[in-house]
Design an enzyme around this catalytic site. Structure first.
Site, PDB file in Angstrom:
ATOM      1  N   GLU A   1     115.166  25.745  19.388  1.00  0.00           N
ATOM      2  CA  GLU A   1     114.955  27.183  19.610  1.00  0.00           C
ATOM      3  C   GLU A   1     116.243  27.892  20.003  1.00  0.00           C
ATOM      4  OE1 GLU A   1     112.974  24.758  20.832  1.00  0.00           O
ATOM      5  OE2 GLU A   1     111.018  25.192  19.928  1.00  0.00           O
TER       6      GLU A   1
ATOM      7  N   LYS B   1     102.586   8.222  10.663  1.00  0.00           N
ATOM      8  CA  LYS B   1     101.805   9.291  11.293  1.00  0.00           C
ATOM      9  C   LYS B   1     100.432   9.369  10.629  1.00  0.00           C
ATOM     10  CE  LYS B   1     102.700  13.847  13.184  1.00  0.00           C
ATOM     11  NZ  LYS B   1     103.721  14.795  13.586  1.00  0.00           N
TER      12      LYS B   1
ATOM     13  N   ARG C   1     112.676  28.671  26.259  1.00  0.00           N
ATOM     14  CA  ARG C   1     113.886  27.876  26.073  1.00  0.00           C
ATOM     15  C   ARG C   1     115.105  28.728  25.720  1.00  0.00           C
ATOM     16  NH1 ARG C   1     113.117  22.117  24.376  1.00  0.00           N
ATOM     17  NH2 ARG C   1     112.098  21.629  26.332  1.00  0.00           N
TER      18      ARG C   1
HETATM   19  C1  TPP Z   1     110.293  23.266  22.656  1.00  0.00           C
HETATM   20  C2  TPP Z   1     109.165  22.938  21.710  1.00  0.00           C
HETATM   21  N1  TPP Z   1     109.199  23.416  20.440  1.00  0.00           N
HETATM   22  C3  TPP Z   1     108.193  23.127  19.588  1.00  0.00           C
HETATM   23  C4  TPP Z   1     107.151  22.344  19.969  1.00  0.00           C
HETATM   24  C5  TPP Z   1     105.985  22.089  19.038  1.00  0.00           C
HETATM   25  N2  TPP Z   1     105.873  20.685  18.648  1.00  0.00           N
HETATM   26  C6  TPP Z   1     105.018  19.844  19.253  1.00  0.00           C
HETATM   27  S1  TPP Z   1     105.089  18.307  18.649  1.00  0.00           S
HETATM   28  C7  TPP Z   1     106.264  18.737  17.541  1.00  0.00           C
HETATM   29  C8  TPP Z   1     106.786  17.719  16.580  1.00  0.00           C
HETATM   30  C9  TPP Z   1     107.220  16.504  17.266  1.00  0.00           C
HETATM   31  O1  TPP Z   1     107.607  15.554  16.340  1.00  0.00           O
HETATM   32  P1  TPP Z   1     107.905  14.084  16.831  1.00  0.00           P
HETATM   33  O2  TPP Z   1     108.658  14.135  18.091  1.00  0.00           O
HETATM   34  O3  TPP Z   1     108.530  13.365  15.701  1.00  0.00           O
HETATM   35  O4  TPP Z   1     106.492  13.499  17.173  1.00  0.00           O
HETATM   36  P2  TPP Z   1     105.313  13.084  16.172  1.00  0.00           P
HETATM   37  O5  TPP Z   1     104.263  14.126  16.337  1.00  0.00           O
HETATM   38  O6  TPP Z   1     105.853  13.033  14.785  1.00  0.00           O
HETATM   39  O7  TPP Z   1     104.857  11.774  16.650  1.00  0.00           O
HETATM   40  C10 TPP Z   1     106.593  20.081  17.657  1.00  0.00           C
HETATM   41  C11 TPP Z   1     107.582  20.797  16.829  1.00  0.00           C
HETATM   42  C12 TPP Z   1     107.159  21.875  21.303  1.00  0.00           C
HETATM   43  N3  TPP Z   1     106.151  21.123  21.793  1.00  0.00           N
HETATM   44  N4  TPP Z   1     108.165  22.173  22.128  1.00  0.00           N
END
Ligand code: TPP
Length: 611
Positions: free
Chosen positions: A362, A279, A390
């Protein structure tokens, strides 16, 4: 190289060195635009080579690609005909920060909320098979998004489906913060040699026991370790639930990824390709602190992101919670992967045993806090308004039905601006109001948020406090009366019109009042404080004087606070100011407030016309 590329067909023509050069150009372009417009930086820097390989190997003209969350789709946008508009990313009228089917034919599914990609992709694959069509369906999901219940439900279903579906697991060991749960521990084992070495030992031990030939086979095992690593170890999990597992593969090696994509051609049924990425790759500051650069506002590229030093509602909530938790040991804080965003970092540091990050879950989080409350703890769960959608049933069925003392801090309520449709919190007043036993508050400013949090923790029944993204507006309140259940606050007395504001829109009500008073219109301003129960007594007393009631809220008109007031107060002229019953696209909040007639000038003009 980026100058030469506009469409996937251009990428397909490049040789490997040119693709590497393209990767470098893309990183520069993303850094350039995100440092100006803000956006999701680290995730996009990490997925550059994977997206190049994807676009280069598959035919995304017809192969469906579904990006989970979609915050990492910038590279894909650059390679699918949107390069020339990329400088408008997340701007009003510009391209969106997430995949949008109405923006490009290359975006096959709208996303924004986590963990939906495998379900959507499986649906597409099943549709393709029933309709006798031919194309690949590919879900690209991060290890963070994989922790969401929906993703796990979808894996479970996809595994037995026998549908040809490719899940690309983009594993960077991070959600926004570090992943912490059991699944991430499992992925770590897959990723590192540890499992391989120890399993290798176990296998040798087992084989050694075979009479006569065991020792000879055991010696050869060392030689075929790569084969074993790839073929045997992963089968233990993904293959057991019905997937063919390929990988892990270096997600910054385009050739290796194209090679592994090629190997999918002869495999039927669901396939999971495990890709390892870093990342923030290529930008030192983001590699060192990927959480800080997950989502960012504009910043100076040379010095990196600096703290603005400005307080926001999330930080005010987090600081107050730390203070309250000192006195009351039963207070616990729970987040679904949003520790920093919801202002809980200092709580997590100070009270690590009373802090729980359940990852992107959630629904689980909301039922878990119900369990905690049932046993006498005082859980506080800050959660973004749009992600709380959600957990609607969990709030209904697990919290409110049993009247459990859970404090839901509804963060990012109202219009959030640049993140657009999926992230706006314009529905919470509507859906929370419908739930029996629920109490809903919204503070006019920081001090009132602190008072409300204190009130909510003592209240011991289901209660929500909703507050906006960012900080206070320009208008400053000087007086803060005690919070009393279901009581609003008359801030200013007047005789021609009553303006009832809720939350941040109380300040708007005061600004509009100032304009109207310049025209000798006398305005009474009420700060609603409670969206449920509505303070009918105070409102009725006021409109008996003024005869005209105006409500202002940053929620959808549909089922919102204003409609609630309208339904409760009979025989009165009421005008409701709220967002329309629409998905509101990205742009800055002032631009959107102007567009939807919610800024002070528009509200003033409309009231004046009516009067
Ligand atoms: C239901 C929901 N909860 C929280 C989020 C906030 N959120 C956006 S990206 C993310 C992390 C995603 O991590 P990953 O899938 O590993 O992707 P990366 O950014 O590490 O590539 C979160 C918690 C969201 N978009 N949707």
């Amino acid at each position: 190289m980026l100058n030469k590329v506009n469409m996937p067909s251009d990428v397909k023509k490049l040789n490997i060195d040119e693709k590497k050069e393209l990767a470098s150009d893309i990183r520069k372009e993303i850094l350039n635009v995100v440092s100006k417009n803000g956006g999701h930086l680290a995730s996009n820097l990490g997925i550059v080579e994977l997206t190049i390989a994807l676009v280069s190997y598959f035919n995304v003209e017809k192969d469906r690609v579904v990006f989970d969350v979609g915050h990492q789709s910038y590279v894909y946008k650059l390679l699918t005909g949107r390069k020339n508009k990329f400088s408008t990313l997340r701007k009003f009228g510009g391209i969106a920060g997430f995949p949008r089917t109405d923006e490009s034919k290359f975006d096959y599914f709208d996303t924004g909320h986590s963990s939906t990609s495998i379900s959507a992709a499986l649906g597409m694959a099943r549709a393709r098979d029933l309709l006798n069509k031919k194309y690949n369906v590919i879900a690209v999901i991060g290890d963070g998004a994989l922790t969401g219940g929906m993703a796990l439900e979808a894996l479970n279903d996809a595994g037995i489906s026998r549908s040809r579906l490719i899940v690309i697991l983009n594993d960077n060991e991070m959600s926004i913060s570090k992943n912490t749960g059991g699944l991430s521990q499992f992925l770590t084992k897959l990723r590192t040699k540890k499992l391989y070495v120890s399993s290798n030992k176990k296998i040798k031990k087992f084989v050694n026991k075979i009479p006569f030939i065991g020792k000879r086979i055991s010696k050869r095992i060392g030689k075929i370790k790569n084969g074993i690593k790839e073929m045997i170890i992963p089968k233990m999990y993904f293959e057991n639930i019905g997937f063919t597992y390929l990988g892990p593969v270096d997600g910054h090696n385009i050739e290796a990824m194209e090679d592994i994509f090629r190997r999918t051609e002869n495999i039927d049924g669901p396939i999971l390709i495990h890709v390892l990425t870093k990342k923030g790759k290529g930008y030192k500051f983001a590699e060192e602190e990927p959480n800080k650069y997950h989502a960012t506002g504009a910043f100076d590229l040379t010095v990196g992101k600096q703290s603005s030093g400005k307080l926001d509602y999330s930080a005010v909530m987090g600081n107050k919670l730390v203070e309250l938790a000192r006195e009351d040991k039963r207070i616990v804080a729970v987040t679904a992967a949003m520790e920093e965003g919801t202002g809980l970092s200092s709580f997590a540091k100070k009270y690590p045993k009373r802090f729980f990050d359940v990852e992107i879950a959630e629904q689980h989080a909301l039922t878990m806090v119900a369990g905690m409350a049932r046993e006498g703890l005082k859980p506080v769960i800050p959660i973004y308004s749009s992600f709380l959608q959600r957990g609607f049933d969990q709030v209904v069925h697990d919290i409110c039905l049993q009247k459990l003392g859970v404090v839901i801090c509804v963060d990012r309520a109202g219009c959030v601006g640049a993140d657009g449709e999926t992230h706006n919190g314009l529905l919470d007043l509507s859906y929370l109001r419908t739930i029996p036993n629920m109490t809903i508050m919204a503070p006019k400013d920081f001090i009132e948020l602190e008072d409300m949090l204190e009130f909510a923790i003592k209240y011991d029944k289901p209660i929500a406090i909703r507050y906006p993204r960012g900080g206070e507006g320009e208008y400053k309140f000087t007086k803060h009366n005690k919070i009393m259940l279901g009581k609003s606050e008359v801030i200013k007395e007047g005789s021609d019109v009553t303006i009832l504001g809720i939350g941040k829109m109380t300040a708007r009500a005061m600004e509009v009042a100032e304009l109207l008073e310049q025209d000798n219109i006398s305005v009474e301003v009420i700060n609603a404080r409670f969206a449920k129960p509505i303070d009918i007594k105070t409102i009725t007393e006021s409109i008996n004087k003024t005869k005209l009631l105006v409500t202002i809220e940053d929620n959808s008109i549909s089922g919102g606070f204003g409609e609630g007031v309208k339904a409760s107060i009979r025989n009165c002229n009421i005008i409701n100011f709220a967002y329309p019953d629409k998905f509101i696209k990205h742009g800055s909040v002032p631009e959107l407030e102007e567009k939807y007639g919610l800024n002070k000038e528009a509200i003033y003009k409309k009231i004046k016309e009516i009067i």
